[in-house]
Enzyme design. Structure first.
Site, PDB file in Angstrom:
ATOM      1  NE  ARG A 291      -7.499  -8.330   0.398  1.00 59.16           N
ATOM      2  CZ  ARG A 291      -7.063  -7.463  -0.503  1.00 59.16           C
ATOM      3  NH1 ARG A 291      -6.127  -6.596  -0.200  1.00 59.16           N
ATOM      4  NH2 ARG A 291      -7.582  -7.459  -1.717  1.00 59.16           N
TER       5      ARG A 291
ATOM      6  CE  LYS B 298      -4.365  -1.946   1.423  1.00 58.13           C
ATOM      7  NZ  LYS B 298      -5.421  -2.111   2.421  1.00 58.13           N
TER       8      LYS B 298
HETATM    9  C1  YH5 Z   1      -7.895  -4.531   3.071  1.00 56.16           C
HETATM   10  O1  YH5 Z   1      -7.027  -3.850   3.621  1.00 56.16           O
HETATM   11  N1  YH5 Z   1      -7.538  -3.824   0.639  1.00 56.16           N
HETATM   12  S1  YH5 Z   1      -7.912  -3.580  -2.055  1.00 56.16           S
HETATM   13  C2  YH5 Z   1      -3.378   0.047  -3.162  1.00 56.16           C
HETATM   14  C3  YH5 Z   1      -2.100  -0.478  -3.319  1.00 56.16           C
HETATM   15  C4  YH5 Z   1      -1.849  -1.784  -2.993  1.00 56.16           C
HETATM   16  C5  YH5 Z   1      -2.877  -2.572  -2.533  1.00 56.16           C
HETATM   17  C6  YH5 Z   1      -1.166   1.564  -4.076  1.00 56.16           C
HETATM   18  N2  YH5 Z   1      -9.189  -5.048  -0.195  1.00 56.16           N
HETATM   19  C7  YH5 Z   1      -8.135  -4.498   1.654  1.00 56.16           C
HETATM   20  O2  YH5 Z   1      -4.999  -4.102  -1.584  1.00 56.16           O
HETATM   21  N3  YH5 Z   1      -9.931  -6.073   1.884  1.00 56.16           N
HETATM   22  C8  YH5 Z   1      -8.208  -4.173  -0.454  1.00 56.16           C
HETATM   23  O3  YH5 Z   1      -1.029   0.231  -3.779  1.00 56.16           O
HETATM   24  C9  YH5 Z   1      -9.141  -5.267   1.143  1.00 56.16           C
HETATM   25  N4  YH5 Z   1      -8.712  -5.347   3.789  1.00 56.16           N
HETATM   26  C10 YH5 Z   1      -9.697  -6.097   3.215  1.00 56.16           C
HETATM   27  N5  YH5 Z   1     -10.443  -6.863   4.000  1.00 56.16           N
HETATM   28  C11 YH5 Z   1      -6.602  -2.392  -1.858  1.00 56.16           C
HETATM   29  C12 YH5 Z   1      -5.236  -2.957  -1.924  1.00 56.16           C
HETATM   30  C13 YH5 Z   1      -4.161  -2.067  -2.402  1.00 56.16           C
HETATM   31  C14 YH5 Z   1      -4.400  -0.753  -2.722  1.00 56.16           C
END
Ligand code: YH5
Length: 278
Positions: free
Chosen positions: A255, A221
Site C-alpha cells: 500500500r 510513515k
Molecule cells: C496500513 O498500513 N495505513 S493510514 C502516517 C504517515 C504516512 C502515512 C506520518 N491505512 C494503513 O498511511 N491500511 C493507513 O506519515 C492503512 N495498512 C492498511 N491496511 C496511515 C498512513 C500514514 C500515516
C-alpha cells in the site's frame, strides 16, 4: 493465489500495488465537492496508468492523533469518487473505513474490498462483509488512532500481532467470510514503537506463514523519518527499500502513495524471485 473480492479475482501470484487515494479536505485544496472529486479522479487515472492493481479510497484520516468523522461525512466524500473511478477504470477499488454504513455505501458505488484498520470489529462489519462477498484486509492496531502512539507496549510484538490476526481471521470465517477473501496486515505504525515496526517487517515470513496473503503499508510513515532523519516528502527511497524488502520476505500487496516507483520496485524484485523477467 487468488484474492476473492466479490465478482473480481485479484491474482496475487505476483505482488501487486495498492495506491492510496485520500479524499479528506486536508488532502485536496478545497474548491468544494465537485472540484475535490475531479482532482481525486485525475489522481486515480494516474495511479491506474502507473500500474496500481487496487486503489484504496479513504475519507477519514486514521493517522496518529486523529479524531473520527461521522459516517455521513465520510460517505459524501468517498461515494462520488468511487462511482466516477468505477465508471472509467477497470481497477479494483477498496474502501478504507471502519464503519459498516460507509462500507455499504462504498460497495454500492463500486468498491469490492474493505480495508479496515479496525479489522471488522465494529458491530455489523463482519456481517456486511460476509453478505456482500467483498475482499477484506484485517489490520492489527494496538489501541485506537487518537491515543495509539502514547505508550505502545508488547512482550513479543510479532507473536502478539500474529495471534491477533489469526484470531480475527477465524472470527471472520465463523461469521461467514470466505478464507479466500481475507488478507492480513501487521499495521505498521498503528500502536507501535520504532523497534516494533522494524521487528514486524524483519519477521514478515512468520505472518506470511499464517497462510493468508499479507499486505504491507509503510509509505511515508514516521518510522522512516525516524531512521533516516527525513521529512514527510523525503521518504520515497526509504519506502521503496522497504517495499522491495517486504516483497522478498513474503508480502503480496504493498500500500503506497507512490505507485509508479513502487510498481517498478516490486516488479523488479518479483522478476528476480520468480526468475521469469516478466
Ligand atoms: C496500513 O498500513 N495505513 S493510514 C502516517 C504517515 C504516512 C502515512 C506520518 N491505512 C494503513 O498511511 N491500511 C493507513 O506519515 C492503512 N495498512 C492498511 N491496511 C496511515 C498512513 C500514514 C500515516
Amino acid at each position: 493465489m487468488l484474492w476473492r473480492c466479490r465478482e473480481r479475482l485479484i491474482d496475487l501470484t505476483r505482488p501487486v500495488v495498492m495506491g492510496i487515494l485520500n479524499v479528506t479536505p486536508d488532502s485536496f485544496s478545497d474548491g468544494g465537492r465537485y472540484a475535490r472529486a475531479d482532482a481525486a479522479l485525475e489522481r486515480a487515472a494516474r495511479m491506474v496508468e502507473e500500474g496500481a492493481a487496487i486503489i484504496d479510497v479513504g475519507g477519514e484520516s486514521t493517522r496518529p492523533g486523529s479524531l473520527g468523522v461521522e459516517a455521513a461525512v465520510e460517505i459524501e466524500r468517498v461515494v462520488p469518487v468511487i462511482e466516477r473511478i468505477a465508471a472509467r477504470h477497470d481497477v479494483a477499488l477498496s474502501i478504507d473505513t471502519t464503519k459498516p454504513a460507509v462500507m455499504a455505501a462504498a460497495v454500492a458505488a463500486g468498491a469490492c474490498i474493505v480495508n479496515d484498520v479496525y479489522a471488522l470489529r465494529a458491530p455489523g462489519a463482519r456481517a456486511f462483509a460476509a453478505d456482500s462477498g467483498v475482499g477484506v484486509c484485517l489490520m492489527h492496531m494496538q489501541g485506537e488512532p487518537r491515543t495509539m502512539q502514547d505508550a505502545p507496549s508488547y512482550d513479543d510484538v510479532v507473536a502478539e500481532v500474529a495471534a491477533f490476526l489469526r484470531l480475527e481471521r477465524e472470527t471472520c470465517r465463523l461469521a461467514g467470510i470466505a478464507m479466500e477473501s481475507i488478507v492480513l496486515d501487521p499495521g505498521v505504525g498503528f500502536g507501535k514503537r520504532l523497534e516494533h515496526n522494524l521487528a514486524l517487517i524483519r519477521e514478515l515470513p512468520r505472518l506470511a506463514d499464517l497462510g493468508s496473503p499479507v499486505l504491507l503499508g509503510v509509505s511515508r510513515k514516521s518510522f522512516i523519518g525516524r531512521v533516516l532523519g527525513r521529512g514527510l516528502d523525503e521518504r520515497l527511497a526509504g519506502g521503496l527499500g522497504l517495499a522491495a524488502l517486504g516483497i522478498s520476505l513474503g508480502a503480496r500487496i504493498i500500500r503506497t502513495h507512490d505507485v509508479g516507483a513502487t510498481v517498478d520496485a516490486v516488479r523488479m524484485v518479483a522478476a528476480v524471485l520468480q526468475g521469469d523477467g516478466i
